[in-house]
Write a protein that holds these residues in place. Structure first.
Motif, PDB file in Angstrom:
ATOM      1  N   TRP A  22       0.830  -1.206   0.000  1.00 50.84           N
ATOM      2  CA  TRP A  22       0.000   0.000   0.000  1.00 50.84           C
ATOM      3  C   TRP A  22       0.869   1.264   0.000  1.00 50.84           C
ATOM      4  CZ3 TRP A  22      -4.792   1.565  -0.855  1.00 50.84           C
ATOM      5  CH2 TRP A  22      -5.835   0.623  -0.857  1.00 50.84           C
ATOM      6  N   LEU A  23       1.938   1.247   0.770  1.00 49.32           N
ATOM      7  CA  LEU A  23       2.846   2.398   0.789  1.00 49.32           C
ATOM      8  C   LEU A  23       3.425   2.654  -0.601  1.00 49.32           C
ATOM      9  CD1 LEU A  23       4.828   1.881   4.118  1.00 49.32           C
ATOM     10  CD2 LEU A  23       3.413   3.856   3.533  1.00 49.32           C
ATOM     11  N   LEU A  28       3.874   6.158  -5.163  1.00 49.69           N
ATOM     12  CA  LEU A  28       3.874   6.342  -6.621  1.00 49.69           C
ATOM     13  C   LEU A  28       2.807   7.344  -7.048  1.00 49.69           C
ATOM     14  CD1 LEU A  28       4.323   2.637  -7.810  1.00 49.69           C
ATOM     15  CD2 LEU A  28       6.003   4.478  -8.000  1.00 49.69           C
ATOM     16  N   GLU A  29       1.633   7.238  -6.427  1.00 44.65           N
ATOM     17  CA  GLU A  29       0.552   8.174  -6.743  1.00 44.65           C
ATOM     18  C   GLU A  29       0.951   9.611  -6.451  1.00 44.65           C
ATOM     19  OE1 GLU A  29      -2.956   7.123  -4.630  1.00 44.65           O
ATOM     20  OE2 GLU A  29      -3.389   5.344  -5.852  1.00 44.65           O
ATOM     21  N   HIS A  30       1.763   9.801  -5.409  1.00 43.41           N
ATOM     22  CA  HIS A  30       2.170  11.153  -5.015  1.00 43.41           C
ATOM     23  C   HIS A  30       3.442  11.615  -5.719  1.00 43.41           C
ATOM     24  CE1 HIS A  30      -0.767  12.148  -1.864  1.00 43.41           C
ATOM     25  NE2 HIS A  30      -0.822  10.848  -1.663  1.00 43.41           N
ATOM     26  N   GLY A  31       3.910  10.848  -6.688  1.00 41.41           N
ATOM     27  CA  GLY A  31       5.011  11.319  -7.524  1.00 41.41           C
ATOM     28  C   GLY A  31       6.396  10.940  -7.083  1.00 41.41           C
ATOM     29  N   TYR A  32       6.520  10.128  -6.038  1.00 38.59           N
ATOM     30  CA  TYR A  32       7.844   9.697  -5.601  1.00 38.59           C
ATOM     31  C   TYR A  32       8.363   8.574  -6.478  1.00 38.59           C
ATOM     32  CZ  TYR A  32       7.159  12.225  -1.204  1.00 38.59           C
ATOM     33  OH  TYR A  32       6.960  13.190  -0.261  1.00 38.59           O
ATOM     34  N   LYS A  46      10.476 -17.433  -9.796  1.00 38.39           N
ATOM     35  CA  LYS A  46       9.079 -17.734 -10.081  1.00 38.39           C
ATOM     36  C   LYS A  46       8.135 -16.881  -9.233  1.00 38.39           C
ATOM     37  CE  LYS A  46       9.927 -22.514 -11.498  1.00 38.39           C
ATOM     38  NZ  LYS A  46       9.607 -23.943 -11.248  1.00 38.39           N
ATOM     39  N   LYS A  47       8.689 -16.086  -8.359  1.00 40.92           N
ATOM     40  CA  LYS A  47       7.868 -15.226  -7.508  1.00 40.92           C
ATOM     41  C   LYS A  47       7.175 -14.172  -8.364  1.00 40.92           C
ATOM     42  CE  LYS A  47       9.512 -13.972  -3.537  1.00 40.92           C
ATOM     43  NZ  LYS A  47      10.314 -13.287  -2.496  1.00 40.92           N
ATOM     44  N   ASP A  48       5.858 -14.113  -8.301  1.00 44.56           N
ATOM     45  CA  ASP A  48       5.079 -13.179  -9.109  1.00 44.56           C
ATOM     46  C   ASP A  48       4.962 -11.852  -8.369  1.00 44.56           C
ATOM     47  OD1 ASP A  48       3.402 -11.876 -10.796  1.00 44.56           O
ATOM     48  OD2 ASP A  48       1.647 -13.142 -10.418  1.00 44.56           O
ATOM     49  N   LEU A  49       5.601 -10.829  -8.914  1.00 44.95           N
ATOM     50  CA  LEU A  49       5.552  -9.496  -8.319  1.00 44.95           C
ATOM     51  C   LEU A  49       4.755  -8.529  -9.196  1.00 44.95           C
ATOM     52  CD1 LEU A  49       9.248  -9.140  -7.107  1.00 44.95           C
ATOM     53  CD2 LEU A  49       7.253  -9.834  -5.776  1.00 44.95           C
ATOM     54  N   SER A  50       3.910  -9.091 -10.053  1.00 41.17           N
ATOM     55  CA  SER A  50       3.160  -8.239 -10.977  1.00 41.17           C
ATOM     56  C   SER A  50       2.214  -7.297 -10.246  1.00 41.17           C
ATOM     57  CB  SER A  50       2.379  -9.096 -11.974  1.00 41.17           C
ATOM     58  OG  SER A  50       1.462  -9.949 -11.314  1.00 41.17           O
ATOM     59  N   TYR A  51       1.774  -7.686  -9.037  1.00 45.53           N
ATOM     60  CA  TYR A  51       0.893  -6.790  -8.289  1.00 45.53           C
ATOM     61  C   TYR A  51       1.611  -5.522  -7.852  1.00 45.53           C
ATOM     62  CZ  TYR A  51       3.046  -8.949  -4.124  1.00 45.53           C
ATOM     63  OH  TYR A  51       3.924  -9.417  -3.177  1.00 45.53           O
ATOM     64  N   LEU A  52       2.941  -5.551  -7.883  1.00 46.29           N
ATOM     65  CA  LEU A  52       3.728  -4.344  -7.643  1.00 46.29           C
ATOM     66  C   LEU A  52       4.131  -3.684  -8.965  1.00 46.29           C
ATOM     67  CD1 LEU A  52       6.116  -5.524  -4.779  1.00 46.29           C
ATOM     68  CD2 LEU A  52       4.009  -4.209  -4.557  1.00 46.29           C
ATOM     69  N   THR A  53       4.642  -4.477  -9.881  1.00 45.26           N
ATOM     70  CA  THR A  53       5.154  -3.900 -11.130  1.00 45.26           C
ATOM     71  C   THR A  53       4.051  -3.382 -12.038  1.00 45.26           C
ATOM     72  OG1 THR A  53       5.205  -6.108 -12.137  1.00 45.26           O
ATOM     73  CG2 THR A  53       7.221  -5.339 -11.078  1.00 45.26           C
ATOM     74  N   ASN A 198      -6.765  -3.839   9.084  1.00 41.65           N
ATOM     75  CA  ASN A 198      -7.812  -4.505   8.318  1.00 41.65           C
ATOM     76  C   ASN A 198      -8.235  -3.626   7.148  1.00 41.65           C
ATOM     77  OD1 ASN A 198      -9.613  -6.535   7.664  1.00 41.65           O
ATOM     78  ND2 ASN A 198     -11.204  -5.837   9.062  1.00 41.65           N
ATOM     79  N   GLY A 199      -8.769  -4.240   6.115  1.00 39.65           N
ATOM     80  CA  GLY A 199      -9.214  -3.508   4.937  1.00 39.65           C
ATOM     81  C   GLY A 199      -8.795  -4.229   3.672  1.00 39.65           C
ATOM     82  N   PRO A 200      -8.997  -3.623   2.516  1.00 42.53           N
ATOM     83  CA  PRO A 200      -8.586  -4.242   1.251  1.00 42.53           C
ATOM     84  C   PRO A 200      -7.072  -4.375   1.178  1.00 42.53           C
ATOM     85  CG  PRO A 200      -9.258  -1.977   0.889  1.00 42.53           C
ATOM     86  CD  PRO A 200      -9.618  -2.296   2.305  1.00 42.53           C
ATOM     87  N   PHE A 201      -6.598  -5.236   0.306  1.00 43.46           N
ATOM     88  CA  PHE A 201      -5.161  -5.491   0.211  1.00 43.46           C
ATOM     89  C   PHE A 201      -4.746  -5.641  -1.245  1.00 43.46           C
ATOM     90  CE2 PHE A 201      -7.650  -9.176   1.338  1.00 43.46           C
ATOM     91  CZ  PHE A 201      -7.311 -10.147   0.401  1.00 43.46           C
ATOM     92  N   ILE A 202      -3.488  -5.297  -1.508  1.00 43.14           N
ATOM     93  CA  ILE A 202      -2.926  -5.344  -2.858  1.00 43.14           C
ATOM     94  C   ILE A 202      -2.222  -6.676  -3.105  1.00 43.14           C
ATOM     95  CG2 ILE A 202      -1.233  -4.273  -4.417  1.00 43.14           C
ATOM     96  CD1 ILE A 202      -1.759  -1.644  -2.831  1.00 43.14           C
TER      97      ILE A 202
END
Length: 289
Positions: A22-23, A28-32, A46-53, A198-202
């Motif tokens: 989330w951070l 990224l949204e704030h331009g950093y 084989k680790k899938d990092l597409s949820y970040l990339t 708690n809450g939604p997750f990426i």
């Protein structure tokens, strides 16, 4: 670190986790520009990092570095040239595969190594360390309200021996070590002490804190029924006895104060209903419910 238009680089450790992902998205949204660390990442992994990339802006502004808490120097490259660090990574071993002392020392060494890298960089303006409410909740003072000025008693935690005791102890001792180091060396360090998140997750897996919070929606939360539920859900894990849950229940009645946070001007945006709705909807979308 205010004002993303400065387009500085910020490092987030433990980038595959709930809070860290989330951070990364928000930074990224704030331009950093964001540098994040993960264990054993390489093009052939084989680790899938597409949820970040695949996050908006990640292709231009996100860099992923290999780093391991067991090798504190491995964080140097990711930190060099950054203006800030969010240190979120921490050893997790609720099954106690390793002795408490080993895990605690690894966490302390890693955190101090990261802080030393921040000093060497000459560019770091502030470090944010993610601690835990467990660092203040467990003591025999019997206070109605606890805040960041209180500390958990590690000997008291050992005497209770609740599930996750080694995590609580390592977080407590690591935060103390970090604050002492920062004060000694004049480093701007802020510790954040979250309770159950708690809450939604990426991230692609259900975070343990969300899973724990969702327990309340599946069982009538008496101690005995909670024990039965956890034993069935996690048969491979050493679930504590109902009596040790009762001990925790009796020692965790204090409220946690957010006064210092609110005094900075912080305002809560979401309530329990929104957090649970977000978590449930996310679990449905990812096929967990």
């Amino acid at each position: 670190m205010e004002g993303g238009d400065a387009k500085g680089s910020v490092c987030v450790t433990g980038g595959t986790g709930y809070v860290a992902s989330w951070l990364i998205m928000k930074l990224l949204e704030h331009g950093y520009r964001v540098r994040t660390t993960v264990r054993s990442h390489n093009p052939d992994s084989k680790k899938d990092l597409s949820y970040l990339t695949d996050l908006p802006g990640a292709s231009e502004k996100l860099q992923i570095f290999n780093a391991d808490l067991a090798q504190p120097d491995s964080f140097d490259e990711a930190i060099q040239g950054c203006i800030g660090v969010f240190h979120v990574a921490h050893p997790l071993d609720f099954e106690d595969k390793e002795p408490e002392e080993v895990k605690t020392q690894r966490a302390i060494n890693a955190t101090l190594g990261i802080l030393k890298a921040c000093l060497k960089s000459k560019t770091i303006k502030r470090v944010i360390y993610t601690s835990s409410a467990s660092t203040i909740m467990f003591n025999e003072k019997g206070l109605d309200v606890l805040d960041e000025s209180h500390w958990s008693d590690v000997d008291f935690i050992r005497s209770l021996n609740p599930y996750g005791a080694s995590y609580m102890i390592s977080k407590t001792l690591t935060e103390k070590a970090a604050l002492e180091f920062a004060e000694k060396h004049g480093l701007d360090l802020i510790t954040v002490i979250p309770s159950l998140i708690n809450g939604p997750f990426i991230c692609p897996r259900v975070p343990s804190s969300v899973d724990t919070a969702m327990v309340m929606m599946h069982v009538d939360l008496t101690i005995d029924k909670l024990f039965e539920f956890l034993s069935a859900k996690y048969p491979e894990c050493p679930i504590p006895t109902p009596d040790s849950f009762k001990e925790i229940e009796c020692t965790s009645r204090s409220n946690l104060s957010s006064k210092k946070l609110l005094d900075t001007g912080f305002k809560y945006k979401y309530g329990l209903e929104e957090m649970y709705n977000g978590a449930i909807q996310c679990c449905k979308e990812k096929g967990f419910l």
